[in-house]
Design a protein around this motif. Structure first.
Motif, PDB file in Angstrom:
ATOM      1  N   ASN A  69       0.556  50.010   4.277  1.00 21.45           N
ATOM      2  CA  ASN A  69      -0.326  50.669   3.304  1.00 21.45           C
ATOM      3  C   ASN A  69      -0.712  52.051   3.822  1.00 21.45           C
ATOM      4  OD1 ASN A  69      -1.923  51.022   1.016  1.00 21.45           O
ATOM      5  ND2 ASN A  69      -3.719  50.109   1.998  1.00 21.45           N
ATOM      6  N   ALA A 100       1.779  59.895  -1.245  1.00 29.79           N
ATOM      7  CA  ALA A 100       1.260  58.856  -2.136  1.00 29.79           C
ATOM      8  C   ALA A 100       1.550  57.490  -1.536  1.00 29.79           C
ATOM      9  CB  ALA A 100       1.894  58.968  -3.526  1.00 29.79           C
ATOM     10  N   ARG A 101       0.752  56.507  -1.923  1.00 27.95           N
ATOM     11  CA  ARG A 101       1.020  55.131  -1.507  1.00 27.95           C
ATOM     12  C   ARG A 101       2.225  54.610  -2.267  1.00 27.95           C
ATOM     13  NH1 ARG A 101      -2.568  54.139   2.891  1.00 27.95           N
ATOM     14  NH2 ARG A 101      -4.291  55.578   2.519  1.00 27.95           N
ATOM     15  N   ASP A 104       1.652  53.204  -5.726  1.00 28.42           N
ATOM     16  CA  ASP A 104       1.470  54.181  -6.802  1.00 28.42           C
ATOM     17  C   ASP A 104       2.804  54.799  -7.210  1.00 28.42           C
ATOM     18  OD1 ASP A 104      -1.296  53.796  -6.795  1.00 28.42           O
ATOM     19  OD2 ASP A 104      -1.586  55.270  -5.201  1.00 28.42           O
ATOM     20  N   ARG A 107       4.570  52.307  -9.296  1.00 32.76           N
ATOM     21  CA  ARG A 107       3.941  52.196 -10.630  1.00 32.76           C
ATOM     22  C   ARG A 107       4.551  53.247 -11.563  1.00 32.76           C
ATOM     23  NH1 ARG A 107      -0.904  52.611  -8.952  1.00 32.76           N
ATOM     24  NH2 ARG A 107      -1.011  50.394  -8.406  1.00 32.76           N
ATOM     25  N   HIS A 108       4.889  54.396 -11.016  1.00 31.97           N
ATOM     26  CA  HIS A 108       5.572  55.433 -11.805  1.00 31.97           C
ATOM     27  C   HIS A 108       6.892  54.896 -12.346  1.00 31.97           C
ATOM     28  CE1 HIS A 108       7.699  59.278 -12.598  1.00 31.97           C
ATOM     29  NE2 HIS A 108       8.694  58.719 -11.943  1.00 31.97           N
TER      30      HIS A 108
END
Length: 343
Positions: A69, A100-101, A104, A107-108
């Motif tokens: 993470n 960015a994580r 995320d 998720r894109h």
């Protein structure tokens, strides 16, 4: 994304395939050739391959379950780039990098899955041992004996300009599909390389757009195509790319994952040839021609020919850098260069 001229790839010779039944057969094949080859199904049993064959989302979940993470560096392309990570008209790269994580970033991909005009997000050369816990163990290296650098590359329908790498490379298609267009090392002049100190990812790249080659601007590219080879990889396939072979890489699916392994055939304590090239440009290239001729002869004498007579008249324990380098003498030479370059 712009479609490539299919006739360009159709006319190319396919990269040869080799039957590789196990690790020993792969090691033997790699040691016996300086030509690229495909090993179909080499990593077909990887869990990440199985997950990707189920769905792209399952592949992302497999990867995410083993990710630390922490922020990942992601390249974000400009609109209208057609998936090509390259230069803009101003010769600045046509993408920006951000942190960015991984959740995320993925998720894109979830939100844009199946969209032709999805914004480009690309994760390149992510060290699997540093950024993941257990991903290497779950999907074991086929070339572990070489102690390679193990990297993962994640993106959509991307195009990476033709470039080369100094280490040998085993590129494994884990998810999606990849197309590699390869050229022998001696084709650098016919590929019209761009700057060496302003590059998209650290290596000089071909300025030719393989999807729309301009033969008026780059006429010698036609000669490069005469010796080009093409490899299209499905999930589980692997491609061996020998040191210094030029390769143009395309992601052909909406979501693609490549895992690659880099290793050197020489000792790791030796320097990087690219750095020597930079230093030679700094110190030699702009000398008068007669001076350059002298230095060319010295380079042949000490480096490229390196005949035993170079140092045989010097006592063995006093030959220093003229003897075969060890980790200790390489370190001493590196320290000397650092001192001289910092003056």
């Amino acid at each position: 994304m712009a479609e490539a001229d299919a006739s360009i790839f159709a006319s190319m010779r396919s990269v040869p395939e080799r039957e590789v039944a196990d690790h020993d057969a792969l090691m033997a094949a790699v040691s016996q050739t300086r030509e690229p080859f495909i090993a179909r199904g080499l990593v077909r049993d990887w869990p990440i391959v199985e997950a990707g064959l189920s769905s792209a989302k399952d592949a992302r979940e497999h990867i995410l379950s083993k990710a630390h993470n922490v922020p990942f560096t992601v390249s974000i392309g400009e609109d209208g780039g057609g998936g090509r990570l390259f230069y803009g008209e101003d010769m600045k790269v046509n993408f920006r990098t951000s942190q960015a994580r991984l959740a995320d970033i993925f998720r894109h991909y979830d939100e844009h899955e199946g969209k032709i005009d999805a914004p480009l997000m690309y994760l390149g050369s992510i060290d699997m041992k540093v950024f993941f816990d257990g991903l290497v163990d779950a999907n074991p290296s086929p070339v572990a004996d070489h102690n390679p650098l193990q990297s993962i590359w994640i993106g959509g329908r991307t195009r990476i300009a033709a470039h080369n790498d100094f280490p040998d490379n085993l590129a494994c298609c884990a998810v999606g599909r990849r197309r590699f267009t390869l050229f022998p090392p001696d084709q650098f002049d016919n590929l019209y390389l761009g700057p060496i100190d302003n590059t998209p990812a650290g290596r000089a790249v071909s300025m030719v757009d393989f999807h729309a080659p301009d033969f008026d601007a780059f006429p010698r590219f036609a000669d490069a195509l005469e010796v080009a080879q093409v490899a299209e990889l499905e999930p589980g396939d692997a491609l061996f790319i020998p040191s210094m072979w030029w390769h143009h890489v395309e992601g052909l699916a909406d979501f693609n994952v490549l895992i690659n392994y880099w290793w050197r055939r020489a000792a790791n304590f030796l320097g990087q040839p690219q750095e020597a090239l930079y230093h030679a440009i700094l110190a030699i290239r702009d000398l008068p021609d007669d001076d350059k001729a002298i230095w060319r002869a010295l380079f042949d004498h000490y480096v490229f020919e390196n005949d035993p007579q170079v140092a045989e008249h010097i006592p063995a324990d006093a030959r220093g850098a003229l003897a075969p380098l060890t980790a200790q003498t390489a370190g001493q030479l590196r320290a000397f260069l650092l001192r001289t370059l910092s003056r």
